[in-house]
Design a protein around this motif. Structure first.
Motif, PDB file in Angstrom:
ATOM      1  N   PHE A  51       0.855  -1.180   0.000  1.00 41.39           N
ATOM      2  CA  PHE A  51       0.000   0.000   0.000  1.00 41.39           C
ATOM      3  C   PHE A  51       0.894   1.232   0.000  1.00 41.39           C
ATOM      4  O   PHE A  51       1.766   1.374   0.855  1.00 41.39           O
ATOM      5  CB  PHE A  51      -0.927  -0.017   1.214  1.00 41.39           C
ATOM      6  N   LEU A  52       0.658   2.113  -0.979  1.00 41.69           N
ATOM      7  CA  LEU A  52       1.520   3.268  -1.199  1.00 41.69           C
ATOM      8  C   LEU A  52       0.775   4.571  -0.966  1.00 41.69           C
ATOM      9  O   LEU A  52      -0.432   4.667  -1.193  1.00 41.69           O
ATOM     10  CB  LEU A  52       2.038   3.266  -2.636  1.00 41.69           C
ATOM     11  N   SER A  53       1.531   5.572  -0.566  1.00 42.22           N
ATOM     12  CA  SER A  53       1.032   6.928  -0.429  1.00 42.22           C
ATOM     13  C   SER A  53       1.963   7.816  -1.253  1.00 42.22           C
ATOM     14  O   SER A  53       3.186   7.636  -1.228  1.00 42.22           O
ATOM     15  CB  SER A  53       1.054   7.326   1.044  1.00 42.22           C
ATOM     16  N   PHE A  54       1.390   8.761  -1.983  1.00 44.02           N
ATOM     17  CA  PHE A  54       2.182   9.626  -2.856  1.00 44.02           C
ATOM     18  C   PHE A  54       2.057  11.070  -2.387  1.00 44.02           C
ATOM     19  O   PHE A  54       0.957  11.599  -2.278  1.00 44.02           O
ATOM     20  CB  PHE A  54       1.691   9.534  -4.302  1.00 44.02           C
ATOM     21  N   LEU A  55       3.193  11.716  -2.139  1.00 48.16           N
ATOM     22  CA  LEU A  55       3.219  13.126  -1.773  1.00 48.16           C
ATOM     23  C   LEU A  55       3.855  13.913  -2.912  1.00 48.16           C
ATOM     24  O   LEU A  55       4.888  13.514  -3.452  1.00 48.16           O
ATOM     25  CB  LEU A  55       4.018  13.343  -0.493  1.00 48.16           C
ATOM     26  N   GLY A  56       3.242  15.018  -3.276  1.00 48.90           N
ATOM     27  CA  GLY A  56       3.789  15.848  -4.342  1.00 48.90           C
ATOM     28  C   GLY A  56       3.286  15.473  -5.715  1.00 48.90           C
ATOM     29  O   GLY A  56       3.779  15.974  -6.717  1.00 48.90           O
ATOM     30  N   ASN A  57       2.311  14.593  -5.774  1.00 47.52           N
ATOM     31  CA  ASN A  57       1.748  14.186  -7.062  1.00 47.52           C
ATOM     32  C   ASN A  57       0.231  14.312  -6.968  1.00 47.52           C
ATOM     33  O   ASN A  57      -0.409  13.553  -6.236  1.00 47.52           O
ATOM     34  CB  ASN A  57       2.146  12.754  -7.397  1.00 47.52           C
ATOM     35  N   PRO A  58      -0.349  15.249  -7.713  1.00 47.72           N
ATOM     36  CA  PRO A  58      -1.802  15.448  -7.604  1.00 47.72           C
ATOM     37  C   PRO A  58      -2.627  14.301  -8.183  1.00 47.72           C
ATOM     38  O   PRO A  58      -3.755  14.075  -7.762  1.00 47.72           O
ATOM     39  CB  PRO A  58      -2.045  16.740  -8.380  1.00 47.72           C
ATOM     40  N   ASN A  59      -2.071  13.550  -9.120  1.00 47.36           N
ATOM     41  CA  ASN A  59      -2.820  12.467  -9.747  1.00 47.36           C
ATOM     42  C   ASN A  59      -2.274  11.123  -9.263  1.00 47.36           C
ATOM     43  O   ASN A  59      -1.345  10.565  -9.850  1.00 47.36           O
ATOM     44  CB  ASN A  59      -2.730  12.579 -11.271  1.00 47.36           C
ATOM     45  N   VAL A  60      -2.867  10.604  -8.198  1.00 48.29           N
ATOM     46  CA  VAL A  60      -2.356   9.369  -7.602  1.00 48.29           C
ATOM     47  C   VAL A  60      -2.636   8.146  -8.471  1.00 48.29           C
ATOM     48  O   VAL A  60      -1.879   7.178  -8.432  1.00 48.29           O
ATOM     49  CB  VAL A  60      -2.892   9.151  -6.173  1.00 48.29           C
ATOM     50  N   GLN A  61      -3.707   8.178  -9.254  1.00 47.74           N
ATOM     51  CA  GLN A  61      -4.013   7.040 -10.129  1.00 47.74           C
ATOM     52  C   GLN A  61      -2.924   6.868 -11.190  1.00 47.74           C
ATOM     53  O   GLN A  61      -2.500   5.745 -11.486  1.00 47.74           O
ATOM     54  CB  GLN A  61      -5.384   7.221 -10.793  1.00 47.74           C
ATOM     55  N   THR A  62      -2.469   7.969 -11.769  1.00 52.66           N
ATOM     56  CA  THR A  62      -1.391   7.900 -12.757  1.00 52.66           C
ATOM     57  C   THR A  62      -0.095   7.433 -12.106  1.00 52.66           C
ATOM     58  O   THR A  62       0.644   6.637 -12.686  1.00 52.66           O
ATOM     59  CB  THR A  62      -1.177   9.283 -13.408  1.00 52.66           C
TER      60      THR A  62
END
Length: 123
Positions: A51-62
């Motif tokens: 399970f990942l979390s992305f910071l600094g990227n508005p489009n998490v699906q991409t």
């Protein structure tokens, strides 16, 4: 419930994947911090759900799609790090960790409830 063996193996995978994303994450997703929030391993240790979390990227699906497209390369790098500790390198399945969004949504609901006027109990 996970066994101690599964929990220990998940911890090893989480640490090593974190190191991989820290060193080479910019190659996959520039200007994005990838955080591994949770790792779940099947009882036979053949599949790891990350399970990942992305910071600094508005489009998490991409961002998730990009990580999934590099899954075999990431698995190879993970295998190079843990090959002496395991018999098989697990298949990696990546998911978005939406826990923070869920918490924010619940906080808003609780704030809304607490701001409503209380009705006096009549019995």
């Amino acid at each position: 419930m996970e066994s101690k063996r599964q929990q220990k193996f998940a911890g090893v995978i989480q640490e090593d994947l974190a190191a991989i994303f820290q060193r080479e994450g910019m190659n996959y997703l520039p200007n994005t911090l990838v955080t591994i929030t949770k790792v779940r391993v099947t009882p036979d240790l053949a599949i790891a759900r990350i399970f990942l979390s992305f910071l600094g990227n508005p489009n998490v699906q991409t961002a998730l799609h990009t990580i999934k497209s590099h899954a075999s390369e990431i698995r190879y790098k993970l295998g190079a790090r843990i090959k002496d500790q395991v018999r098989i390198i697990p298949q990696l399945e990546f998911f978005i960790d939406d826990t923070s969004e869920y918490v924010e949504r619940m906080d808003k609901i609780f704030d809304k409830i607490s701001k409503e006027e209380r009705q006096p109990d009549t019995e």
